[in-house]
Each structure stands twice: as C-alpha cells, then as structure tokens.
Design an enzyme around this catalytic site. Structure first.
Site, PDB file in Angstrom:
ATOM      1  N   PHE A  48       1.025  -0.668   0.388  1.00 40.14           N
ATOM      2  CA  PHE A  48       0.103  -0.050   0.325  1.00 40.14           C
ATOM      3  C   PHE A  48       1.495   1.680  -0.202  1.00 40.14           C
ATOM      4  O   PHE A  48       0.721   2.374  -1.398  1.00 40.14           O
ATOM      5  CB  PHE A  48      -0.895  -0.009   1.623  1.00 40.14           C
ATOM      6  CG  PHE A  48      -1.630   1.564   1.538  1.00 40.14           C
ATOM      7  CD1 PHE A  48      -2.650   1.743   0.665  1.00 40.14           C
ATOM      8  CD2 PHE A  48      -1.016   2.009   2.846  1.00 40.14           C
ATOM      9  CE1 PHE A  48      -3.318   2.909   1.065  1.00 40.14           C
ATOM     10  CE2 PHE A  48      -2.032   3.068   2.821  1.00 40.14           C
ATOM     11  CZ  PHE A  48      -2.299   3.809   2.039  1.00 40.14           C
ATOM     12  N   HIS A  98     -10.216   5.589  12.905  1.00 42.54           N
ATOM     13  CA  HIS A  98     -10.655   3.527  12.154  1.00 42.54           C
ATOM     14  C   HIS A  98     -11.246   3.264  13.168  1.00 42.54           C
ATOM     15  O   HIS A  98     -12.310   2.791  13.254  1.00 42.54           O
ATOM     16  CB  HIS A  98      -9.429   2.917  11.589  1.00 42.54           C
ATOM     17  CG  HIS A  98      -8.826   3.643  10.749  1.00 42.54           C
ATOM     18  ND1 HIS A  98      -9.088   3.048   9.632  1.00 42.54           N
ATOM     19  CD2 HIS A  98      -7.341   4.266  10.401  1.00 42.54           C
ATOM     20  CE1 HIS A  98      -8.096   3.840   8.490  1.00 42.54           C
ATOM     21  NE2 HIS A  98      -7.356   3.795   8.925  1.00 42.54           N
TER      22      HIS A  98
END
EC number: 3.5.4.6
Length: 766
Positions: free
Chosen positions: A388, A607
């Site tokens: 990523f 998150h």
C-alpha cells in the site's frame, strides 16, 4: 488555583490489577494464537461450549445469591433506586412545560445524587413526541447484583480516569457523562469541554498577515524524561522550578493504564458490557421500527435543508493523497505540456528539467493512464501495508513522488501546493464540504516546522474549507538505523521544541506562529500491525536513553506525544492562543492495547475497527462519546471487507462515528470522494437520510472547525448535548433522533450512578 497533574504511585496499584495488566501485555507480546489473545477481551458468542460454561457459572452465582439475606436487601435497594431513575427518564409533556431555564446536562434525566430533588426541571427544549422503549425492573441487566456492582463501579472509575486526562489536555469530554460522574451535584463548567480553535479570517482580512503576533515572553524550555518543561528565567531553570503548568507523571499513567487493561479482561465486566451493547443495538432497531416515519416526516417539513446541503467534514484524509488518481494524472500531463524545460530537480550539482526526469524513467506522460499510474489500491494490498505504501509512488517512481507530492524539493513543494489548492477550490465550490488534510512532520530536524510554515505561506495554501492536522509517522527505527537521530528523545525534541519556541516568542517565529493558527491537531500514523517486543511500563527507558534501533511500541509513542501536547496546550491557553487535539490512527489493526492507550490520551481516533473485539472498550468509547473517524473503503482494501465493517453497528448503538476518505488517490474514483463514501455506505447498509445527516453532524462536531463556524453550521447551542444542541434547520437531523440518543445515553449512565449511589446508601445504613 493552578492546574496540576494529580500523581499516583505504583504502591497505589492493587496487586491483582497489576498482575492482570501484565498478563494482557505478555499475551500480546508473545503473539500467541490470535484467537487465544482475543478471548481475553471478548465474550464467547461463537463457541457453544464457552457459552454453555458461562451460562452455568452465571446460574450458580444466581442460585447462591438467592440464599443470601444481604443480597436480597441489596436487590431491594437497587430496585428502589432503579425505579426512581426510570421515573426521571420518562418525561411527560406536562413535566416539560416552562421556560428554557434548565441546564442541558440535567435533562431529561437528572443524575441521582444524595440530596438531589426527584422532580425534573422544566424542559430546556421543545420535547419531541415519539414512541419510547422502556424496560422496567432492569436493574442489573440479567447478571448477579455483585457482578453488576463490580462492573458499574469499574466502568465509572475508567470514565473518571479518561475525564482527568481529557481536561488536563483541553480535550473534549461529554458534559452529560461528567455530570453523572460528579459528586454531590458538582456543576461542570460548559466552557471546559470546548477546545480553542482560531476562527477563520474575515473576508476583508489577510489570512497571511504576520503582524499580529503577541509579544515575546523569553521563557526557557528544556526536555526532561521526554517531556518539555518551561522555566520563567535562568534562575528558575537552575533551581529546577518550572513554570506553573500541569506536567505529566509516567508512574501515574502506568497505574491508570493498568486499571483499564485489567478492566477489559474482567469476566463480569465483559458480560455486562456485552449485554448492554446488544441491548443498545436492539433498542435502536425498535426505535427505527416505531419512529422511522415520524423522523422522516420531521425532515420533510424542514425547508431548504437536505442531505446535500448540510455541512460535512472529511475528518481523516492525508494531504499527499487528497486528490483522486485522475486529478493527479491530469496535473502531471498539464505540467509536462506547459513547462517541459523547467528545471525541477538537482542531482550531483547537475540541474534536471521536467523533460529529463521523464526521459530518465523512459516514459512519455502523454501515454500515461490511470492504470499505468498505478496509485490505486486493489486486491493485492489486502493485509499488505508495505504494498500500500508503494502506491504513493506514481508509476512506481519515487522521483515523481518527490516532485509532485512533497513539500520539500527543488521547487519548494510548488506542484504539491498547486494540486492541494485545486482540491481546496473544488471544496469551496461545493460550499458544504470541508476537509482536514494531514501534513507530515518526521522529527528528523527542528527545521521541518519552519520549512512547512514557509511552504504554506509562500504558496498561499490557506482555504476556508480546510483545517490542517500534523501527522507524525512512527518511523524512529528507520532514522536511527541511518544514524540521523541519536535517541528517541531527540526526535520528540525536534517535533515539539519549535512549537514551544513559537508559542513563547512568536515575534521571532512569525511564519510558524501564523501557520499554527490553521493547525488543529496531531496524528500518529504508521502500520499498526507491526509487532513490538517491548512492554511499555515504568521501567521502560526514558526517550533520551532509547538509543537502540528498535522502534518504541505504540503506547510509548502515544504517551510522549500526549504528554508534550498537554503541556503545550496549557501554555498556549495561558497565552490566549489556539490549542491542539490529539487524533491518532488507532484500532485499524494490531493489538487491543492500542485502544487502551488512545482511551487515555486521545481526543478522538481514526478507524477503531478493533473495538468490535472488546465489548468493555466499545462500551467505554460509547459512554465517553469518543469520536471515531471511520473509512470503510480504505479498510476494504487493507484490513477488513466492506460488508464486515462495524460502522453501521457502531452507529446504531450510538457511538460517535463519522465517515472519512483516508486516501482518495488510492481508494476513490470520483471528484467528490467524501460524497462517494456516503453514497456507498447508504447503498450497502440502507442508511436513511436521518442516519446520513447524523453522521455528517458528527463529523462537524469532531472536526477542528472553530466555535464560530460550528455555531453557523450546526446552530447557536451546538455544544449542548441532546435535542437542545440540535438545530434541525441547519443539521437536518430529526429532534426525535437526538432525543432518543440523549435519553438512551442518560439511561446507560444512570446504571453507573445507581451503583455508586447504592454504595453511599449502604455506607450510611451501616
């Protein structure tokens, strides 16, 4: 009286609590079977044998309690207290008539404290008519009285610990929760819970004016044990008498953290929280079934306002990926077409043009597509944070990342500034969307701050629709291995000392002083799934002695960031300057202990997926109304499939969640990434308009927008909790929904206050 940090000693820590906390850390450090580790924090729902054994134990406890005369008396006492609480939580229209004079925290259910009247005051808002769900006789949620008492008192203690750390750092703590925890009807000052954010400049004002810096103070700053201390002058420094500010104490923090660690593994508390959370979800389902049409009717009768024109804030987005992939591609092609012969880099004393950069990469920008740009995350990045991170390099070339996505390069970050300004213009054109991009400070050098402030002012990056957050990547180990830093303390000093200097002597640091007006918080970022072999404790080496190439654990980073932000905020508040919130990435992956550290130190988190694994922490985050910025599309590519994301479940239970994009360049396709996030969530989870507007309202509350802006976007009383703080004409959130949320929270908090009150009554009778 000056604010001070209340200190505790390790001797104040119960031996059983200490052993439990060490057990949690030991299990996490050894990286035992993840299911085994998670069993410490969860309730055995998926295990029939575990469920059966748990029910057997509860049944045996119930049978033993039935034979106890003492327990029978306590049950009777609880039933009486509970009936009083319920009578206060069931307002009638008659009860609520009268002028709007009552305090918002005293309605609709006043906390029961000794000496308090049992009659509720007049309603401070027009109470909406809707169908309420009430359960009578529910005094201990189906568990034994002893377990209920133990769980409720432990949860109340945890909330008090959270409140202590929040108030010391000028972070937010819900006034309703504080009122329920207060003793003898102590009042909670309304302004206590409001952080200081600098209001936006007026239309006729110059946002880059450097002439309004306050006078210098000449204080001295020195680091001791990883925390910066402020001294009035050289004499005070020699005497080691710091300026009167609250300075943190590591031993106290370890004691408090041990209490929370022990609490989240406690069996009765896990069972109690698990049942309360299930109840909250079921209660919302009933509320929806009974009142969905009434809420919709409220929204339909609200003129000029719908989901599209309520304010929404992207509460978690990284500046280096704030544009979508098509935008980046278009910008690269445009620069190559208009200025191919411009010098954009220098290597070994040789100046390099833009054309030469692309020639060295053997590519023609004309042939580039979004696919060949390769910045979008896909299936191959799932559970691969390393892959990523490589997506930040367009076409896999770090040269293009340095040129287009960095603030420090040969061009002084010009291309990056131009792209950010284009994104800002799109937000301004939309009028109703705002963003809080993260810019990086690494701690390699104290000059990073002045360089970033210069980039901001030189390229005129200010936008009324953007507020800035500084992210600190947890990559000390990389800098240490390259001999860029002697120890972790130096990294902390490079991050925070320039801020203290700009606060104390703003005349000498005008650019940084100006830039800090538009900075509202700090973030701690990196791959949470990285394992650390070190257990943070009072025996951990202090930052100036952390000289190894091993990276400090997550909890170590969070404590020392919080500690310095707390001192800095108190100093800035004293000077009448804006303060900062600590808003770390937390609970995306890794250990549950990360969420414990954030519970103590953070104002809000990004998150929070792992809250699903710990009913105790999830319930505490609900009671403390800790804001959570969730990014389901980002999680879908990295850690958790979209359908398994707990956002919908958290929203239904009443946790304070908002939607954010994280990295539009990697995860989104459209120009309006935030609207894309809302649209997909609405379709997948069948969210109603009221749900979407509630999430949007939460995002504005969580954000670093100033008090004046929030009053304009949410209503004059936005800081008051419950329906009184909601202006449906601005938020498009039904008053019925706000009343339901508020009354439900009051009901849950009353369980804790009832347990504390029962203890007081027992002590009086004895």
């Amino acid at each position: 009286m000056p604010r001070q940090f209340p200190k505790l000693n390790m001797s104040d820590l119960d031996e059983h609590v200490r052993l439990l906390a060490e057990k949690v850390f030991a299990k996490v450090l050894r990286e035992e079977d993840s299911k085994d580790v998670m069993s410490l924090f969860t309730v055995p729902e998926d295990c029939p044998i575990g469920q059966k054994e748990a029910k057997e134990r509860e049944l045996q406890k119930e049978l033993a309690e039935q034979k106890s005369v003492e327990t029978a008396k306590r049950k009777k006492s609880f039933k009486m207290i509970r009936s009083q609480s319920l009578s206060l939580q069931m307002p009638t229209q008659q009860d609520w008539k009268g002028p709007p004079t009552a305090s918002p925290a005293m309605s609709p259910a006043t906390p029961l404290v000794p000496g308090a009247t049992s009659k509720p005051g007049p309603a401070p808002y027009a109470m909406p008519e809707y169908q309420r769900v009430t359960i009578s006789g529910d005094y201990c949620a189906g568990i034994t009285v002893e377990d209920y008492e133990q769980a409720a008192k432990s949860l109340a203690k945890a909330l008090m610990i959270r409140e202590k750390y929040a108030r010391l750092a000028y972070h937010r703590f819900p006034r309703t929760t504080a009122q329920y925890l207060a003793h003898q009807g102590e009042s909670v000052p309304l302004e206590e819970g409001l952080p200081d954010f600098h209001p936006p400049p007026l239309p006729q004002e110059d946002p880059y004016c450097l002439d309004d810096a306050p006078p210098n103070l000449g204080y001295l700053v020195r680091m001791h044990g990883g925390v910066l201390f402020v001294y009035d002058n050289q004499t005070m420094l020699e005497r080691q008498e710091p300026h009167s500010l609250p300075y943190p104490d590591l031993e106290t923090y370890i004691v408090d953290m041990s209490h929370i660690l022990a609490l989240i593994t406690d069996g009765p508390t896990k069972t109690y929280c698990h049942r309360r959370l299930n109840f909250l979800e079921s209660k919302f389902s009933l509320h929806e079934m009974l009142n969905e049409m009434s809420e919709f009717k409220e929204l339909k009768s609200n003129p000029h306002r719908d989901f599209y024109n309520v304010r929404k804030v992207d509460t978690h987005i990284h500046a280096a990926a704030c544009m979508n992939q098509k935008h980046l591609l278009r910008f690269i092609k445009h620069t190559y077409q208009t200025e191919p012969d411009r010098t954009v880099a220098e290597k070994l004393g040789r100046k390099i043009t833009l054309r030469q950069v692309f020639d060295s990469l053997h590519m023609d920008p004309y042939d580039l597509t979004v696919d060949s740009l390769d910045v979008h995350a896909g299936r191959q990045t799932f559970h691969r944070f390393d892959k990523f991170n490589s997506k930040y390099n367009p076409v896999g070339a770090s040269e293009l990342r340095d040129l287009y996505l960095k603030t420090e390069n040969y061009l002084g970050g010009e291309y990056f500034a131009r792209m950010v300004k284009e994104v800002a213009r799109e937000l301004e054109d939309s009028k109703y969307q705002y963003s809080e991009p993260r810019l990086s400070i690494y701690g390699r050098s104290p000059k990073e701050w002045s360089s970033l402030a210069r980039w901001f002012i030189q390229h005129k990056v200010y936008s009324p629709n953007m507020r800035w957050i500084i992210q600190v990547p947890r990559i000390y180990d990389i800098f240490r291995s390259k001999k860029l830093l002697p120890n972790f303390g130096k990294m902390l000093e490079n991050i925070f000392l320039p801020l203290f200097k700009a606060t104390i002597n703003p005349q000498d640091h005008r650019e940084l002083h100006l830039f800090l007006k538009y900075v509202t918080g700090f973030d701690s970022v990196d791959d949470e799934s990285k394992h650390s072999d070190h257990m943070f404790s009072d025996k951990s080496p202090s930052p100036d002695l952390w000289t190894s190439e091993q990276n400090p654990p997550y909890s170590y980073y969070l404590y020392y960031m919080y500690a310095n932000i707390m001192v800095l905020n108190n100093l800035r508040r004293e000077r009448g300057l804006s303060t900062f919130l600590f808003r770390p990435h937390c609970g995306e992956a890794g250990s549950i202990t990360h969420l414990v550290s954030a519970f103590l130190t953070a104002d809000n988190i990004s998150h929070g997926l792992l809250l699903k694994k710990s009913p105790v922490l999830q319930y505490l985050y609900y009671l403390a109304q800790i804001p959570i910025a969730m990014s389901p599309l980002s999680n879908n590519s990295l850690f958790l499939e979209y359908s398994k994301n707990p956002l919908r479940e958290f929203l239904h239970k009443g946790l304070h969640v908002s939607l954010s994009t994280d990295d539009p360049m990697q995860f989104h396709y459209t120009k309006e990434a935030l609207m894309e996030e809302y649209a997909i969530a609405a379709q997948v989870w069948k969210l109603s308009t009221c749900d979407l507007c509630e999430i949007a309202r939460n995002s504005v509350l969580q954000s670093g927008l100033s008090h004046q802006e929030k009053q304009k976007f949410l209503g004059q009383n936005y800081y008051k909790e419950g329906p009184e703080g909601n202006d449906i004409r601005k938020t498009n959130v039904a008053q019925i929904r706000m009343a339901f949320r508020y009354e439900t929270l009051c009901n849950e908090l009353s369980f804790l206050s009832d347990a504390m009150k029962s203890e007081e009554i027992t002590a009086l009778t004895k």
